[in-house]
Design a protein around this motif. Structure first.
Motif, PDB file in Angstrom:
ATOM      1  N   GLN A  99       0.814  -1.008  -0.083  1.00 43.66           N
ATOM      2  CA  GLN A  99       0.019  -0.042  -0.019  1.00 43.66           C
ATOM      3  C   GLN A  99       0.941   1.361  -0.086  1.00 43.66           C
ATOM      4  O   GLN A  99       1.956   1.344   0.556  1.00 43.66           O
ATOM      5  CB  GLN A  99      -1.004  -0.166   1.137  1.00 43.66           C
TER       6      GLN A  99
ATOM      7  N   THR B 257       3.353  -7.113  -5.769  1.00 43.45           N
ATOM      8  CA  THR B 257       2.091  -6.663  -5.787  1.00 43.45           C
ATOM      9  C   THR B 257       2.135  -4.869  -5.844  1.00 43.45           C
ATOM     10  O   THR B 257       1.411  -4.291  -6.072  1.00 43.45           O
ATOM     11  CB  THR B 257       1.444  -6.943  -4.344  1.00 43.45           C
TER      12      THR B 257
ATOM     13  N   TYR C 194       0.150  -2.599  -8.452  1.00 40.21           N
ATOM     14  CA  TYR C 194      -0.692  -1.302  -7.680  1.00 40.21           C
ATOM     15  C   TYR C 194      -0.165   0.108  -8.068  1.00 40.21           C
ATOM     16  O   TYR C 194      -0.673   0.936  -7.519  1.00 40.21           O
ATOM     17  CB  TYR C 194      -1.015  -1.683  -6.188  1.00 40.21           C
TER      18      TYR C 194
ATOM     19  N   ASP D 282      -0.745 -11.265   4.098  1.00 40.96           N
ATOM     20  CA  ASP D 282      -1.641 -11.168   3.033  1.00 40.96           C
ATOM     21  C   ASP D 282      -3.039 -10.714   3.599  1.00 40.96           C
ATOM     22  O   ASP D 282      -3.979 -11.356   3.324  1.00 40.96           O
ATOM     23  CB  ASP D 282      -1.956 -12.570   2.307  1.00 40.96           C
TER      24      ASP D 282
ATOM     25  N   PHE E 138      -4.119  -6.046   3.143  1.00 38.66           N
ATOM     26  CA  PHE E 138      -3.821  -5.820   1.490  1.00 38.66           C
ATOM     27  C   PHE E 138      -3.049  -6.903   0.934  1.00 38.66           C
ATOM     28  O   PHE E 138      -2.177  -7.314   1.701  1.00 38.66           O
ATOM     29  CB  PHE E 138      -3.230  -4.224   1.362  1.00 38.66           C
ATOM     30  N   PRO E 139      -3.182  -7.431  -0.244  1.00 41.28           N
ATOM     31  CA  PRO E 139      -2.336  -8.373  -0.773  1.00 41.28           C
ATOM     32  C   PRO E 139      -0.752  -7.666  -0.844  1.00 41.28           C
ATOM     33  O   PRO E 139      -0.681  -6.728  -1.120  1.00 41.28           O
ATOM     34  CB  PRO E 139      -2.813  -8.146  -2.313  1.00 41.28           C
TER      35      PRO E 139
ATOM     36  N   TRP F  82     -10.053  -5.304  -0.933  1.00 37.52           N
ATOM     37  CA  TRP F  82      -8.842  -6.278  -1.372  1.00 37.52           C
ATOM     38  C   TRP F  82      -8.440  -7.299  -0.052  1.00 37.52           C
ATOM     39  O   TRP F  82      -7.471  -7.859   0.092  1.00 37.52           O
ATOM     40  CB  TRP F  82      -7.561  -5.470  -1.863  1.00 37.52           C
ATOM     41  N   SER F  83      -8.853  -6.522   1.035  1.00 36.07           N
ATOM     42  CA  SER F  83      -8.473  -7.222   2.248  1.00 36.07           C
ATOM     43  C   SER F  83      -9.102  -8.899   2.402  1.00 36.07           C
ATOM     44  O   SER F  83     -10.313  -9.110   1.650  1.00 36.07           O
ATOM     45  CB  SER F  83      -8.904  -6.591   3.552  1.00 36.07           C
ATOM     46  N   SER F  84      -8.471  -9.520   3.382  1.00 37.95           N
ATOM     47  CA  SER F  84      -9.259 -10.887   3.545  1.00 37.95           C
ATOM     48  C   SER F  84      -9.210 -10.980   5.056  1.00 37.95           C
ATOM     49  O   SER F  84      -8.103 -11.073   5.906  1.00 37.95           O
ATOM     50  CB  SER F  84      -8.245 -11.785   2.914  1.00 37.95           C
TER      51      SER F  84
END
Ligand code: ZN
Length: 322
Positions: free
Chosen positions: A114, A140, A144, A192, A195-196, A226-228
């Protein structure tokens, strides 16, 4: 000369002068307001420092440094954890480090992809630092870069000038890698989570965890598109098992594990068990959000009003699709 005409003219001149004066004062105020936020290093333990950013949004005032950074002073140079959101932000981080040591930043380690984790990489690389991240994080970052640069330009405007995205050139394969830099041991582990590409940096000898955006205290964490929640919860449990004495969270003040548990870990458990549980039982979304609208144990956290409901909604969607 007509005295009335003269008086009017004098009035107009006076008005014009006062307008110029007011404009100058506003201009000066804007300039100083922009320089208001100065990052400051605070000692966590031994040779380990944190730079705790403001809780609010990215702005020209804070140069996008609305997150936490940290550094370790070693005999061979400084290891910086995350590089800020822009060239100017990186310069401000460098100034905060210079208040503590005159050693150069020899390594930069990124805990994520990020904006504020890495858009200052190019500045430190230009000063001779080696920039390091897990290969998955660097990939990543590259993916991005354009999107985050555009986003930052909207927040920071011309203060983004001179910022060049530099994904970490030195990449480490695997999900968990232990490094020795300047006599310090660092374990970089993929989470992860928010954010990836997110990772944490663990200093086993110092008992310090730089959690990256896995841990938020003082403010409610955000579940982004995009979060998990699933990955975050799993990673939080793995982090807690290490029992760090000090946590430098992604956002909020330096804390202990108990506070991280209350303000992040418990929230992930809640999202997974209650909201995710309802989704798995195929209960309706709106009724679920209404049922858990008031969660007093998290209500003191900054951003709670704005984020709690959208967070639940995203968690619901994630668990629904499994
Ligand atoms: Zn963040």
């Amino acid at each position: 000369m007509n005295p009335v005409w003269f008086r009017n003219r004098e009035n107009i001149m006076l008005k014009r002068h006062s307008l110029i004066l007011i404009a100058a004062v506003i201009g000066l105020f804007t300039l100083t307001a922009r320089a208001d936020y100065q990052p400051k290093a605070e000692r966590v333990t031994d040779n380990v420092y944190a730079i705790v950013g403001p809780l609010g949004q990215r702005s020209a005032d804070n140069d996008g440094l609305n997150a936490n950074f940290g550094f370790i002073v070693t005999p061979k140079g400084v290891i910086l954890i995350d590089s800020g959101a822009s060239r100017l932000g990186a310069e401000r981080i460098a100034a905060a480090i210079a208040q503590v040591t005159d050693k150069p930043v020899t390594w930069v380690v990124n805990t994520g992809s990020q904006d504020h984790r890495w858009l200052g990489n190019d500045y430190f690389a230009g000063k001779g630092a080696e920039v390091i991240a897990l290969a998955r994080t660097a990939a990543t970052q590259a993916e991005y870069a354009g999107q985050h640069l555009d986003g930052m330009k909207r927040f920071l405007g011309e203060r983004m000038q001179g910022t060049k995205p530099l994904p970490a050139p030195k990449t480490l394969a695997g999900d968990s890698v232990t490094l020795d830099l300047g006599g310090e041991t660092l374990t970089l582990t993929y989470t992860d989570a928010h954010f990836p590409g997110d990772a944490w940096v663990w200093l086993p000898r110092r008992d310090v965890m730089f959690s990256g955006d896995l841990v938020f205290v003082d403010r409610l964490l955000g579940v982004l598109p995009w979060s998990s929640v699933k990955h975050s919860r799993k990673a939080f449990h793995a982090m807690a098992a290490l029992k760090p004495a000090h946590i430098v969270p992604g956002h909020g003040r330096v804390c202990d594990l108990a506070q991280a548990q209350r303000e992040t870990g418990d929230y992930y458990d809640f999202l997974a068990d209650k909201v995710g549980g309802a989704a798995k039982e195929m209960e309706p979304l709106t009724a679920t959000l209404d049922r858990y609208q008031d969660m007093p144990q998290f209500a003191h956290l900054y951003n709670y009003e704005d984020l709690h409901r959208p967070n639940m909604s995203r968690a619901f969607t994630e668990y629904e699709s499994q």
